[in-house]
Design a protein around this motif. Sequence first.
Motif, short mmCIF file in Angstrom:
data_model
loop_
_atom_site.label_atom_id
_atom_site.label_comp_id
_atom_site.label_asym_id
_atom_site.label_seq_id
_atom_site.Cartn_x
_atom_site.Cartn_y
_atom_site.Cartn_z
N GLY A 4 0.89 -1.31 0.21
CA GLY A 4 0.01 -0.02 -0.02
C GLY A 4 0.80 1.15 0.04
O GLY A 4 2.26 1.28 -0.21
N THR A 38 -3.45 3.18 2.29
CA THR A 38 -4.14 2.12 1.41
C THR A 38 -3.61 0.46 1.48
O THR A 38 -2.47 0.48 2.07
N GLU A 55 -3.48 -3.14 -0.65
CA GLU A 55 -3.80 -3.35 -2.02
C GLU A 55 -3.77 -4.98 -2.16
O GLU A 55 -3.19 -5.86 -1.48
N LEU A 112 -6.87 -1.66 -5.56
CA LEU A 112 -7.37 -0.97 -4.32
C LEU A 112 -8.31 -1.97 -3.50
O LEU A 112 -9.21 -2.15 -4.13
N ILE A 144 -8.86 1.31 2.71
CA ILE A 144 -8.33 2.63 3.06
C ILE A 144 -8.39 3.10 4.48
O ILE A 144 -9.26 2.15 4.94
#
Length: 366
Positions: free
Chosen positions: A297, A313, A315, A321, A324
């Motif tokens: 991230g 973030t 991932e 993505l 968050i």
Amino acid sequence: LVMDCDTTGIEPDFALVKFKKLAGGGYFKIINRSVPAALAALGYAPAQIEEIVAHAVGHGSLGQAPHINHTALVGHGFGAEEIARIEAALPSAFDIRFVFNQWTLGAEFCREVLGIPETQLSDPGFDLLRHLGFSRAQVEAANDHVCGTMTLEGAPHLDPAHYHVFDCANPCGKTGRRFLSVESHIRMMAAAQSFISGAISKTINMPNDAGIADCLDAYLLSHRLGTKANALYRDGSKLSQPLAASLVEDDEEAEEMLASGSPTQKAAVLAERIIEKVIVKEIVRSNREKLPERRKGYTQKAIVGGHKVYLRTGEYEDGKLGEIFIDMHKEGAGFRAMMNNFAIAISVGLQYGVPLEEFVDAFTFT
């Protein structure tokens, strides 16, 4: 637009008909507001203007539609209630095929009256109208009547000599063939360049069959006319040809178009199939795809209203993505809880397959 304009600056209109997203959900179609005024200036009567505009945006009803209309539907077992549901959904539909489904008509009606098996109803690629026996040509004719052709070419009453008045940056709709030439883009920029100190930010749209020589001519013309920038974009240039075979599988019309159609038509077919694949993928996916225990991230720092905000973030392995986190330098307990819940809601949505763009559209400028 805020300035009450139909286009952004010096750009020509990209299309005559646009879809406006409603705050409460759904869409409605609007035609460039200059079109009715232009038709009136050209001497067309109000009734003629109404029919010309309806040719582009559609009538929003199956009442007088060819082939697929109320009479035809009654013959297939549709009752007044089902027809009313269809009619209520048509004004905001992109295509009439999106309206004829179990969610509009009810699964029980589709199974018991129309005799559609459950396995077909749950298939994202199932076409109810084709199942009822309507041909592709009949569906397209009815679709043009209800949803519009998105173009003024072929409109009733409209003199072909007036077509050029309504040309856009690209051909409009599936049947539109006319579009502004590359030279017209450049000459319009040149007309305004002497009044502007910097370069003009504008895309010059080129047809799909444009070649290197066409690009060279465009740059030379821009140089001769004194424009300070030239941004060319060839229509369909980002589509990958190897995708063609898998995208048009089991579609005879699409295969024929790729075999014998023009480059522009081929690009349109591929673009449509790509969109269909994406839609089907999102519909089929119903389970949460959790992130791996160890993931990559990034951290983005921003300052909003004098407050430092950190966006972190998480991932998936492919870089997509998946979650968050939002942290602030100074925050109260209540605001922290609200931001945490917002981040969790977005993260769960992403893991269930909601496109990131949907969240951006929903929360930008709110």
